[in-house]
Design a protein around this motif. Structure first.
Motif: not given
Length: 247
Positions: A95-120
């Motif tokens: 689906k090109p819209t909706g929560l799933g698409m929003v979370l997918t788009a938002a995951a890129g720039y936040t992923a390195p930091s969140l992975l680092g936080l989980g690793g920490a």
């Protein structure tokens, strides 16, 4: 029959040994090592001549974040491409819209930091082996979805490095490597957001993740840039406290 029983017992023992090693705790490294790896990570994210190479690692985390969240949201992951200019592209269908698409788009720039936080969090709990083995598994899973030669080469080299450190080095080396990787993700998650903000000021990156999110949510792209900044900063502060064992 007796030989078969002995072999079965040996196999069970091997599995139990691997499980114990994976879930076991490792001693915390000395403070000087934690600080040294933080300084090294800062150098790896600083000068452009170095950053243009090390940024590939952040791109892996960025595109991996898009891909993982797309799968979790029930989207069909078509493939991931990593390019020599440190850019990347993740394609998914759904689906090109909706929560799933929003979370997918938002995951890129936040992923390195969140992975680092989980690793920490793992390192703060003394689970260095779990961190290295988990990272290796994620890299191998991501390799399956890579769709270009440069991306395959990058993933193979990165995965091989994690595998070699995990299996062939002493605990002290594993600890140093684990802390360096996590510090790098925490610090490296900050710079791409500033780079994106600078590009947008100059009229570049018209189809960036922030602009896609603006179209999906009707919130201005600067709001999403502020969100990316906030996640990166909070992750660095929280992850740094775990790594430095600050109460």
């Amino acid at each position: 029959m007796a030989f078969a029983d002995v072999a079965d017992v040996a196999d069970v023992a091997d599995v139990e040994g691997l499980w114990d090693e994976l879930t076991g705790l490792q001693p915390d490294p000395e403070l000087w090592l934690v600080l040294a790896t933080a300084a090294a990570a800062l150098l790896l994210t600083g000068p452009w001549s170095v950053w243009r190479i090390t940024r590939n690692t952040v791109t892996i985390a960025h595109e991996g974040g898009h891909g993982l969240v797309a799968l979790l949201m029930g989207r069909r992951l078509e493939g991931i491409r990593l390019h020599s200019d440190t850019s990347g592209l993740t394609l998914s269908r759904g689906k090109p819209t909706g929560l799933g698409m929003v979370l997918t788009a938002a995951a890129g720039y936040t992923a390195p930091s969140l992975l680092g936080l989980g690793g920490a969090a793992l390192l703060g709990a003394g689970r260095i082996t779990a961190l290295l083995w988990g990272a290796t598994a994620l890299l191998l899973l991501m390799l399956v979805m890579i769709r270009n030669l440069y991306g395959v080469l990058t993933m193979v080299l990165t995965g091989a490095l994690f595998l070699l450190v995990s299996w062939l080095t002493e605990p002290e080396v594993q600890a140093a490597f684990g802390y360096l990787v996590v510090w790098f993700l925490l610090l490296g998650g900050i710079r791409p957001v500033w780079e994106l903000q600078r590009k947008r000021r100059r009229g570049g990156a018209p189809d960036s993740d922030a602009d896609q999110l603006a179209r999906l949510t009707h919130l201005p792209a600067p709001v999403w840039l502020l969100f990316f900044h906030a996640v990166a900063l909070i992750a660095l502060i929280g992850g740094g406290r775990w790594l430095l064992d600050v109460g």
